[in-house]
Scaffold this active site. Structure first.
Site, PDB file in Angstrom:
ATOM      1  N   ARG A 255       0.848  -1.204   0.000  1.00 49.65           N
ATOM      2  CA  ARG A 255       0.000   0.000   0.000  1.00 49.65           C
ATOM      3  C   ARG A 255       0.875   1.242   0.000  1.00 49.65           C
ATOM      4  NH1 ARG A 255      -5.277  -1.591   3.525  1.00 49.65           N
ATOM      5  NH2 ARG A 255      -6.602  -1.258   1.734  1.00 49.65           N
TER       6      ARG A 255
ATOM      7  N   ASP B 107      -5.126  -0.528  -5.717  1.00 49.26           N
ATOM      8  CA  ASP B 107      -5.522  -0.957  -4.377  1.00 49.26           C
ATOM      9  C   ASP B 107      -6.962  -1.473  -4.365  1.00 49.26           C
ATOM     10  OD1 ASP B 107      -6.002  -1.314  -1.719  1.00 49.26           O
ATOM     11  OD2 ASP B 107      -5.187   0.612  -1.076  1.00 49.26           O
TER      12      ASP B 107
HETATM   13  P1  NAD Z   1      -8.447  -3.417   7.748  1.00 52.24           P
HETATM   14  O1  NAD Z   1      -9.606  -3.787   6.877  1.00 52.24           O
HETATM   15  O2  NAD Z   1      -7.341  -4.377   7.957  1.00 52.24           O
HETATM   16  O3  NAD Z   1      -9.008  -3.009   9.196  1.00 52.24           O
HETATM   17  C1  NAD Z   1     -10.114  -2.145   9.362  1.00 52.24           C
HETATM   18  C2  NAD Z   1      -9.885  -1.271  10.580  1.00 52.24           C
HETATM   19  O4  NAD Z   1     -10.051  -2.042  11.770  1.00 52.24           O
HETATM   20  C3  NAD Z   1      -8.495  -0.644  10.651  1.00 52.24           C
HETATM   21  O5  NAD Z   1      -8.627   0.757  10.671  1.00 52.24           O
HETATM   22  C4  NAD Z   1      -7.933  -1.192  11.961  1.00 52.24           C
HETATM   23  O6  NAD Z   1      -7.106  -0.256  12.633  1.00 52.24           O
HETATM   24  C5  NAD Z   1      -9.193  -1.473  12.754  1.00 52.24           C
HETATM   25  N1  NAD Z   1      -9.043  -2.378  13.893  1.00 52.24           N
HETATM   26  C6  NAD Z   1      -8.296  -3.510  14.015  1.00 52.24           C
HETATM   27  N2  NAD Z   1      -8.432  -4.059  15.249  1.00 52.24           N
HETATM   28  C7  NAD Z   1      -9.310  -3.263  15.925  1.00 52.24           C
HETATM   29  C8  NAD Z   1      -9.854  -3.288  17.236  1.00 52.24           C
HETATM   30  N3  NAD Z   1      -9.535  -4.246  18.103  1.00 52.24           N
HETATM   31  N4  NAD Z   1     -10.718  -2.297  17.584  1.00 52.24           N
HETATM   32  C9  NAD Z   1     -11.051  -1.306  16.705  1.00 52.24           C
HETATM   33  N5  NAD Z   1     -10.560  -1.227  15.473  1.00 52.24           N
HETATM   34  C10 NAD Z   1      -9.695  -2.183  15.075  1.00 52.24           C
HETATM   35  O7  NAD Z   1      -7.786  -2.064   7.256  1.00 52.24           O
HETATM   36  P2  NAD Z   1      -7.935  -1.231   5.914  1.00 52.24           P
HETATM   37  O8  NAD Z   1      -9.171  -0.429   5.973  1.00 52.24           O
HETATM   38  O9  NAD Z   1      -7.748  -2.114   4.741  1.00 52.24           O
HETATM   39  O10 NAD Z   1      -6.672  -0.272   5.981  1.00 52.24           O
HETATM   40  C11 NAD Z   1      -6.201   0.284   7.184  1.00 52.24           C
HETATM   41  C12 NAD Z   1      -5.260   1.407   6.894  1.00 52.24           C
HETATM   42  O11 NAD Z   1      -4.262   1.086   5.926  1.00 52.24           O
HETATM   43  C13 NAD Z   1      -5.892   2.637   6.259  1.00 52.24           C
HETATM   44  O12 NAD Z   1      -6.716   3.379   7.054  1.00 52.24           O
HETATM   45  C14 NAD Z   1      -4.610   3.364   5.867  1.00 52.24           C
HETATM   46  O13 NAD Z   1      -3.961   3.951   6.940  1.00 52.24           O
HETATM   47  C15 NAD Z   1      -3.792   2.259   5.332  1.00 52.24           C
HETATM   48  N6  NAD Z   1      -3.958   2.302   3.866  1.00 52.24           N
HETATM   49  C16 NAD Z   1      -2.975   2.895   3.122  1.00 52.24           C
HETATM   50  C17 NAD Z   1      -3.138   2.992   1.741  1.00 52.24           C
HETATM   51  C18 NAD Z   1      -2.088   3.621   0.891  1.00 52.24           C
HETATM   52  O14 NAD Z   1      -1.212   4.277   1.380  1.00 52.24           O
HETATM   53  N7  NAD Z   1      -2.149   3.419  -0.408  1.00 52.24           N
HETATM   54  C19 NAD Z   1      -4.255   2.485   1.131  1.00 52.24           C
HETATM   55  C20 NAD Z   1      -5.245   1.902   1.919  1.00 52.24           C
HETATM   56  C21 NAD Z   1      -5.065   1.812   3.282  1.00 52.24           C
END
Ligand code: NAD
Length: 357
Positions: free
Chosen positions: A99, A107
């Site tokens: 990412r 993505d």
């Molecule tokens: P994910 O689907 O793995 O998780 C969803 C959310 O659940 C996350 O925000 C995580 O912190 C949260 N979570 C995990 N355990 C938890 C708990 N016990 N209680 C509450 N919340 C909890 O994550 P995702 O949405 O695929 O991506 C997460 C992060 O990755 C994004 O917000 C971003 O920072 C990063 N990201 C970066 C890029 C990029 O730079 N191109 C693109 C997409 C995402």
């Protein structure tokens, strides 16, 4: 998508599409032919792109040395990964694409989570026997619904934005403190829980798994807050692991009858103790929805976003109409799961090994 076929054709790639492949997304076969594709055996290409992991039969249809692109669930679908290695397929998992900024257009986790988050908020609004917005009517004032979003990653942020647009009062919680600002920028409140937790952000922007004590404390504190809201949309996930349990049976009991929980984590076991994946159940008077593959309920946009993601990845693999894989490229190296008969992705190799022992 026909438009992606057209773009690929312009860069010298010939495309074969399986008959009926676009039907559910409202693209008939002749639209693909019109865009320059041939209808035929989709598994015959040098590169095969699909959505879900291949079945054993589909792996049998892939030639040795062919390239496969798709959601392959590299950390959990051990048998598929082993079979792909044995079949000599060079496979790339959309979910393993690093990412990094350069890979943003590829993505697919984000594009499909965007669909899921939007749909989850709509399901909550639809199931709730109350309005989402505040209304002032001749028959009195209606208070806005209170929605709590658990996990504010890509899906959670989209659920927050959608619930806000429908007029609900929204709070959200995440273990990564970096999301506080993002939650607030969408007009929601960041729910502060006194967990004694500084930040649980790990590599790549993902959350780390919490310790047993941290989880216990989180569940207790959340149970109280959940009792105060009308709807919960839960999206918390840790890559390659079962979803963390956040909403206990006690928390469900604390909710008012008629309240709703939409558990987007149902696919990996659920964030709620009473979720039944793929079902909608009523427990303690609360409607608990455990949707699977929400992206497929909005096939037009889910497909067009996914097709653009795949197109961007293919553009990295093709030079002047010829397949040319540069494994020095951090995106291709990071997304590659199997190659030359081996599982080359470290996480997938460990996961597959861990299951054997
Ligand atoms: P994910 O689907 O793995 O998780 C969803 C959310 O659940 C996350 O925000 C995580 O912190 C949260 N979570 C995990 N355990 C938890 C708990 N016990 N209680 C509450 N919340 C909890 O994550 P995702 O949405 O695929 O991506 C997460 C992060 O990755 C994004 O917000 C971003 O920072 C990063 N990201 C970066 C890029 C990029 O730079 N191109 C693109 C997409 C995402």
């Amino acid at each position: 998508m026909p438009e992606v076929v057209e773009r690929l054709a312009r860069s010298g790639v010939s495309v074969t599409v399986e008959r009926g492949a676009g039907e559910a997304a409202h693209h008939p076969d002749d639209a693909y032919e019109g865009a320059g594709a041939t209808l035929g055996d989709g598994f015959s290409g040098e590169v095969v792109a699909k959505v879900a992991p291949p079945s054993a039969d589909e792996i049998g249809r892939l030639g040795r040395g062919s390239v496969l692109v798709g959601f392959l669930q590299p950390l959990t679908a051990h048998d598929t990964v082993r079979a792909l290695a044995e079949a000599g397929v060079t496979s790339f998992a959309m979910e393993a694409i690093p990412r990094i900024t350069r890979a943003q257009s590829m993505d697919a986790l984000s594009s499909q989570a965007t669909v899921g988050g939007y749909r989850a908020a709509l399901i909550a609004a639809q199931q709730l026997p109350r309005f989402f917005p505040m209304l002032t009517t001749a028959a009195g004032t209606v208070r806005p619904a209170k929605v709590l979003v658990l996990g504010a990653g890509v899906a959670g942020l989209q659920a927050i934005a959608t619930a806000r647009r429908l007029g609900a009062v929204v709070q959200a919680f995440d273990v990564r403190s970096a999301v506080k600002e993002q939650i607030e920028s969408l007009g929601a409140r960041f729910l502060e829980l006194d967990m004694g937790l500084e930040d649980a952000e790990a590599a790549g922007g993902y959350a780390r798994p919490l310790t047993d004590e941290e989880q216990q404390r989180q569940r207790e504190l959340l149970a109280e807050e959940i009792g105060k809201v009308d709807a919960v949309v839960s999206t918390a996930a840790v890559p390659g692991r079962p979803a963390p349990l956040l909403v206990t049976e006690q928390a469900v009991r604390n909710m008012k009858p008629g309240s709703v929980i939409v558990d987007l984590a149902a696919e990996t076991g659920g964030n709620c103790e009473l979720t039944e994946p793929g079902e909608t159940v009523v427990r303690e008077g609360v409607t608990i929805v455990g949707p699977l593959n929400l992206a497929s309920t909005m096939p037009d946009h889910a497909s067009s976003l996914y097709a653009r993601n795949v197109q961007s990845l293919l553009e990295l693999m093709v030079k002047e109409g010829e397949l040319s894989l540069d494994f020095e490229d951090e995106i291709l190296a990071g997304a590659c799961i199997t190659r030359d008969g081996e599982i080359v992705h470290e996480g997938a190799r460990k996961a597959a090994g861990a299951e054997v022992s």
